[in-house]
Scaffold this motif. Structure first.
Motif, PDB file in Angstrom:
ATOM      1  N   GLU A 164     -86.013 -69.391 -77.840  1.00 29.61           N
ATOM      2  CA  GLU A 164     -86.810 -68.526 -78.713  1.00 29.61           C
ATOM      3  C   GLU A 164     -86.933 -67.124 -78.100  1.00 29.61           C
ATOM      4  N   TYR A 165     -87.172 -67.088 -76.788  1.00 31.66           N
ATOM      5  CA  TYR A 165     -87.299 -65.817 -76.066  1.00 31.66           C
ATOM      6  C   TYR A 165     -85.955 -65.080 -76.066  1.00 31.66           C
ATOM      7  N   ALA A 166     -84.919 -65.830 -75.721  1.00 29.70           N
ATOM      8  CA  ALA A 166     -83.587 -65.213 -75.603  1.00 29.70           C
ATOM      9  C   ALA A 166     -83.142 -64.634 -76.946  1.00 29.70           C
ATOM     10  N   GLU A 167     -83.443 -65.338 -78.018  1.00 28.85           N
ATOM     11  CA  GLU A 167     -83.003 -64.854 -79.338  1.00 28.85           C
ATOM     12  C   GLU A 167     -83.723 -63.558 -79.719  1.00 28.85           C
ATOM     13  N   LEU A 168     -85.013 -63.498 -79.407  1.00 23.95           N
ATOM     14  CA  LEU A 168     -85.757 -62.278 -79.744  1.00 23.95           C
ATOM     15  C   LEU A 168     -85.217 -61.094 -78.932  1.00 23.95           C
ATOM     16  N   MET A 169     -84.993 -61.317 -77.640  1.00 22.39           N
ATOM     17  CA  MET A 169     -84.476 -60.246 -76.788  1.00 22.39           C
ATOM     18  C   MET A 169     -83.084 -59.811 -77.254  1.00 22.39           C
ATOM     19  N   ASN A 170     -82.314 -60.787 -77.663  1.00 20.68           N
ATOM     20  CA  ASN A 170     -80.960 -60.474 -78.117  1.00 20.68           C
ATOM     21  C   ASN A 170     -80.984 -59.629 -79.386  1.00 20.68           C
ATOM     22  N   GLU A 171     -81.851 -60.019 -80.300  1.00 23.09           N
ATOM     23  CA  GLU A 171     -81.968 -59.229 -81.534  1.00 23.09           C
ATOM     24  C   GLU A 171     -82.440 -57.817 -81.199  1.00 23.09           C
TER      25      GLU A 171
ATOM     26  N   ILE B  95    -109.072 -49.502 -75.080  1.00 27.20           N
ATOM     27  CA  ILE B  95    -108.849 -48.050 -75.124  1.00 27.20           C
ATOM     28  C   ILE B  95    -107.745 -47.644 -76.106  1.00 27.20           C
ATOM     29  N   PHE B  96    -107.066 -48.640 -76.702  1.00 28.37           N
ATOM     30  CA  PHE B  96    -105.998 -48.314 -77.659  1.00 28.37           C
ATOM     31  C   PHE B  96    -106.577 -47.527 -78.842  1.00 28.37           C
ATOM     32  N   LYS B  97    -105.952 -46.381 -79.121  1.00 28.59           N
ATOM     33  CA  LYS B  97    -106.442 -45.575 -80.242  1.00 28.59           C
ATOM     34  C   LYS B  97    -105.346 -45.348 -81.270  1.00 28.59           C
ATOM     35  N   ARG B  98    -104.249 -44.775 -80.779  1.00 26.35           N
ATOM     36  CA  ARG B  98    -103.176 -44.423 -81.713  1.00 26.35           C
ATOM     37  C   ARG B  98    -101.862 -44.898 -81.129  1.00 26.35           C
ATOM     38  N   PRO B  99    -100.845 -45.102 -81.987  1.00 23.13           N
ATOM     39  CA  PRO B  99     -99.571 -45.612 -81.455  1.00 23.13           C
ATOM     40  C   PRO B  99     -98.965 -44.666 -80.422  1.00 23.13           C
ATOM     41  N   GLN B 100     -98.613 -45.234 -79.286  1.00 17.81           N
ATOM     42  CA  GLN B 100     -97.915 -44.455 -78.254  1.00 17.81           C
ATOM     43  C   GLN B 100     -96.503 -44.983 -78.084  1.00 17.81           C
ATOM     44  N   GLY B 101     -96.244 -46.114 -78.728  1.00 15.47           N
ATOM     45  CA  GLY B 101     -94.933 -46.733 -78.641  1.00 15.47           C
ATOM     46  C   GLY B 101     -94.870 -47.848 -79.664  1.00 15.47           C
ATOM     47  N   LEU B 102     -93.800 -48.622 -79.624  1.00 12.18           N
ATOM     48  CA  LEU B 102     -93.637 -49.696 -80.620  1.00 12.18           C
ATOM     49  C   LEU B 102     -94.008 -51.048 -80.033  1.00 12.18           C
ATOM     50  N   PHE B 103     -94.722 -51.828 -80.801  1.00 14.98           N
ATOM     51  CA  PHE B 103     -95.006 -53.222 -80.455  1.00 14.98           C
ATOM     52  C   PHE B 103     -94.076 -54.091 -81.291  1.00 14.98           C
ATOM     53  N   ILE B 104     -93.272 -54.893 -80.629  1.00 14.43           N
ATOM     54  CA  ILE B 104     -92.376 -55.801 -81.360  1.00 14.43           C
ATOM     55  C   ILE B 104     -92.750 -57.219 -80.942  1.00 14.43           C
ATOM     56  N   SER B 105     -93.153 -58.026 -81.910  1.00 16.37           N
ATOM     57  CA  SER B 105     -93.632 -59.364 -81.542  1.00 16.37           C
ATOM     58  C   SER B 105     -92.736 -60.448 -82.137  1.00 16.37           C
ATOM     59  N   LEU B 106     -93.027 -61.663 -81.747  1.00 14.57           N
ATOM     60  CA  LEU B 106     -92.276 -62.807 -82.286  1.00 14.57           C
ATOM     61  C   LEU B 106     -92.306 -62.807 -83.812  1.00 14.57           C
ATOM     62  N   LYS B 107     -93.386 -62.271 -84.369  1.00 19.27           N
ATOM     63  CA  LYS B 107     -93.515 -62.249 -85.835  1.00 19.27           C
ATOM     64  C   LYS B 107     -92.464 -61.351 -86.482  1.00 19.27           C
ATOM     65  N   ASP B 108     -91.882 -60.478 -85.673  1.00 18.42           N
ATOM     66  CA  ASP B 108     -90.909 -59.519 -86.216  1.00 18.42           C
ATOM     67  C   ASP B 108     -89.476 -60.037 -86.144  1.00 18.42           C
ATOM     68  N   LYS B 109     -89.317 -61.257 -85.733  1.00 12.21           N
ATOM     69  CA  LYS B 109     -87.971 -61.821 -85.612  1.00 12.21           C
ATOM     70  C   LYS B 109     -87.233 -61.655 -86.941  1.00 12.21           C
ATOM     71  N   GLY B 110     -86.004 -61.168 -86.869  1.00 10.94           N
ATOM     72  CA  GLY B 110     -85.210 -60.952 -88.082  1.00 10.94           C
ATOM     73  C   GLY B 110     -85.442 -59.578 -88.694  1.00 10.94           C
ATOM     74  N   LYS B 111     -86.441 -58.849 -88.194  1.00 14.69           N
ATOM     75  CA  LYS B 111     -86.770 -57.552 -88.808  1.00 14.69           C
ATOM     76  C   LYS B 111     -86.822 -56.419 -87.784  1.00 14.69           C
ATOM     77  N   ILE B 112     -86.281 -56.657 -86.600  1.00 10.70           N
ATOM     78  CA  ILE B 112     -86.487 -55.654 -85.537  1.00 10.70           C
ATOM     79  C   ILE B 112     -85.837 -54.312 -85.898  1.00 10.70           C
ATOM     80  N   LEU B 113     -84.702 -54.385 -86.553  1.00 16.48           N
ATOM     81  CA  LEU B 113     -84.034 -53.143 -86.962  1.00 16.48           C
ATOM     82  C   LEU B 113     -84.959 -52.315 -87.864  1.00 16.48           C
TER      83      LEU B 113
END
Ligand SMILES: NC(=O)C1=CN([C@@H]2O[C@H](COP(=O)(O)OP(=O)(O)OC[C@H]3O[C@@H](n4cnc5c(N)ncnc54)[C@H](OP(=O)(O)O)[C@@H]3O)[C@@H](O)[C@H]2O)C=CC1
Ligand SMILES: CC(=O)C(=O)O
Ligand SMILES: [Mg+2]
Length: 648
Positions: A316-323, A212-230
């Motif tokens: 790995e989890y802790a670092e992503l959450m911390n960032e 049912i996903f159509k348009r962004p309703q919020g942000l998806f931040i994944s492991l692939k975004d490590k180092g780029k969350i800002l």
């Protein structure tokens, strides 16, 4: 900041589109927060640089400097200063002082794009004058209707759907088309629509979110975004964020690991922050952290929308959450409220403990002061003090142990008996049976305080028979576990058995209202996490209460924001739950209701917000000075109104 009235758009890459359609006679208002602009000019960040270029570009391109009016919105004379006049420079109600920290990207909506802009679109409610002024004449049929008629029409549409998920989809479509109408509908029909945008239907929506996903309703931040969350946070169109609800999707209601599809939960919770607590939608940001999923069904589903890998854990989890937590603070400041939602307990307790001292955080799956007050109401119906009762939980996770601790603390406070002793009034059963001393070594840390001396007991029914509880609380996420035998056993032990089935959604409720009343011959005091329709038993109608944290977090959030709180203190949560308890009248109790109806939830939220803010000021944790005199009135004045603005 949004401007209505010209076919003109400033893009983040500095380009201007639609400028040729403008004539020199058309005036353009650019409203900015002057102190912020100075900061922007001194800074090198992408958006900030753009802004300085943007204003120049506007002036140069128009070759008509007088057409650009730069307004300092902090000025008292500014027409939109407080309470939302008819002019809507910001594109929405501007009730709190925070309004002036507006985003600095300029977007100008008019014509066709205005009709596609959910924040400003009014559909057929645009007046003829607005249609002429904003290039939408001809794009709409001639009739002009008011918002009330639109509400009536939308409700008729939604009621046509039989399947709740279809109602959910209709509501989401509306939110994406016309935000104010969406909120007006939700506020005015809260009892009917809450089960659609929230539990139980939101649970099914998460299970099917990939489809049912159509348009962004919020942000998806994944492991692939490590180092780029800002950088990722900058992609969200709003820059002034005050409330974030974040999940990693591992314990979505009682439905388990739904990975990236858990997004429905932050979206739903934040729509309640607005509808129930009056926090402007633009200040709210739903976020899903995707670290993979251990749900094989999703991993093998070709339509799954998340990372196709097992969950990251440990460092790995802790670092992503911390960032993430650092990026949030850097982007939105110290006072952004982060609500952790539906994390599995092996992360939830640690995240809350770790970030409580550095961020404004809370977790309504663990911090259940609100529930405790409902329990007190229930006990008023049964009689006896808290210490006279014995409590048995099915489920010893975030909810079960969180509530258990509050009960033991309060008994200790009331009786002056040490906490270690009062904990013995509370027993918990997990998937392996009764929590007892002999299991101590293998128990997770949050269960250890509940390991009492007892013989091993495997089944809930046997635990009921041996512990002989007066209150049975379901916090297991396991549906239909309060069987007929369990409820009959509770009813044979107690004249009025208190049975609270907290698990969500409805499919995971430990029992239904009908079962609770039927199997107890109408004697149960019953409430549940997801709502049930009234039940008729032996010619009498029983209306059960909804025991859900939705009563508390919207008002709590408003209180934190309006006081500028810098930390969430337990006493603020207690103050919130006291405010909720004050709204339960004798009439509610006489009708077996231990929580007030949701119909008056905005009034309740204003009281909760005021109590929370009062506590924040008392504790020296409020940063917004001076303290308003009448905090209830102030809370009400801060609340978002979904009424349309006038764009002429
Ligand atoms: N009404 C409301 O406002 C709220 C409702 N909830 C609901 O509460 C439920 C639990 O949430 P939460 O505490 O965060 O989840 P957790 O995963 O932290 O805890 C679940 C607990 O239930 C136990 N359990 C699971 N299945 C069974 C079973 N068949 N028999 C006995 N015990 C079982 C687990 O045992 P083990 O530890 O051995 O695995 C665990 O102790 C969810 O459905 C959630 O929707 C949560 C927050 C607020
Ligand atoms: C209500 C809620 O937060 C839950 O069921 O998890
Ligand atoms: Mg939750």
């Amino acid at each position: 900041m949004a401007l209505i009235g010209n076919s003109f758009k400033l893009h983040q890459n500095n380009s201007l589109s639609g400028i040729s359609k403008m004539t020199q006679s058309q005036s353009l208002r650019v409203s900015i927060h002057l102190p912020k602009v100075v900061a922007m000019m001194n800074s090198n960040t992408r958006l900030e640089r753009n802004f300085s270029v943007s204003v120049e570009s506007v002036v140069n391109e128009l070759n008509a400097p007088t057409a650009v009016e730069v307004v300092d919105p902090t000025s008292k004379q500014h027409p939109t200063a407080v309470g939302g006049g008819v002019e809507d420079v910001y594109g929405e109600d501007t009730a709190t002082d925070e309004q002036f920290d507006t985003p600095w990207s300029v977007s100008v909506a008019s014509g066709y794009s205005l009709l596609r802009n959910p924040r400003h679109n009014k559909g057929l409610a645009f007046s003829e004058k607005e249609r002429d002024a904003h290039y939408i004449s001809g794009l709409l049929p001639p009739v002009v209707v008011d918002q009330d008629l639109q509400v009536k029409k939308m409700m008729a549409n939604i009621r046509q759907y039989v399947v709740p998920l279809h109602k959910y989809q209709a509501m989401m479509d509306l939110q994406e088309k016309n935000e104010r109408l969406f909120y007006k509908l939700l506020i005015e029909n809260v009892e009917e629509l809450l089960p659609i945008v929230y539990t139980p239907t939101v649970g099914e929506a998460c299970q099917k979110y990939g489809c049912i996903f159509k348009r962004p309703q919020g942000l998806f931040i994944s492991l692939k975004d490590k180092g780029k969350i800002l950088e990722i946070l900058k992609n969200w169109p709003e820059k002034d964020i005050q409330v974030i609800v974040v999940t990693d999707g591992e314990r979505i209601l009682g439905l388990g690991d739904l990975g990236c599809q858990g997004m429905g939960i932050p979206v739903g919770k934040l729509s309640l922050y607005t509808a129930l607590g009056g926090i402007r939608p633009s200040l709210c940001l739903p976020i899903t952290i995707d670290v993979g999923t251990n749900n094989d069904k999703l991993l093998n589903d070709e339509f799954y929308i998340g990372l196709r890998q097992k969950r990251a854990k440990g460092q790995e989890y802790a670092e992503l959450m911390n960032e993430f937590m650092s990026a949030v603070k850097q982007s939105y400041g110290e006072k952004v409220l982060v609500q952790f939602e539906d994390f599995a307990n092996h992360n939830a307790f640690d995240l809350l403990a770790k970030y409580s001292s550095t961020h404004l955080v809370f977790n309504d799956d663990i911090q259940h002061q609100w529930f405790f007050r409902g329990l007190i109401s229930a006990l008023k119906l049964v009689g006896g003090s808290l210490a006279d009762h014995r409590f048995l939980f099915l489920g010893a996770g975030e909810a079960g142990t969180g509530i258990a601790e509050l009960i033991a603390l309060e008994i200790s406070k009331q009786t002056k008996v040490p906490l270690e002793e009062t904990r013995k009034k509370v027993w918990l059963v997990d998937s392996k049976g009764l929590i007892i001393k002999s299991r101590l070594d293998s128990l997770q840390h949050f269960k250890k305080p509940w390991a009492h001396e007892h013989e091993p007991v495997k089944e809930l029914l046997d635990a009921v028979k041996t512990i002989r509880p007066t209150v049975l609380i379901g916090s297991s996420g396991a549906g239909q576990t309060f069987t007929k035998e369990v409820i009959e056993a509770m009813s044979s032990l107690n004249k009025k058995p208190v049975i609270l089935a907290l698990s969500n959604p409805t499919s995971q409720s430990e029992c239904t209202a009908e079962q609770a009343y039927n199997w107890s011959q109408g004697r149960a005091i019953f409430a549940s996490g997801s709502p049930f329709a009234p039940v008729e038993y032996s010619g009498k109608i029983y209306v059960s209460g909804q025991s859900n944290n939705a009563y508390i977090f919207p008002g709590l959030g408003l209180g934190l924001i309006m006081s500028g709180a810098i930390h969430v203190h337990d006493d603020m949560l207690l103050a919130a739950s006291e405010a909720l308890a004050e709204q339960v009248t004798q009439e509610h109790l006489d009708n077996g209701l231990i929580y007030p109806p949701f119909t008056n939830i905005r009034k309740i939220s204003a009281h909760i917000a005021a109590k929370v803010a009062t506590k924040a000021y008392e504790l020296g944790l409020a940063s917004r000075l001076p303290q308003p005199e009448n905090l209830v009135a102030y809370a009400e004045s801060c609340m978002y109104s979904p009424s349309y603005r006038n764009y002429c």
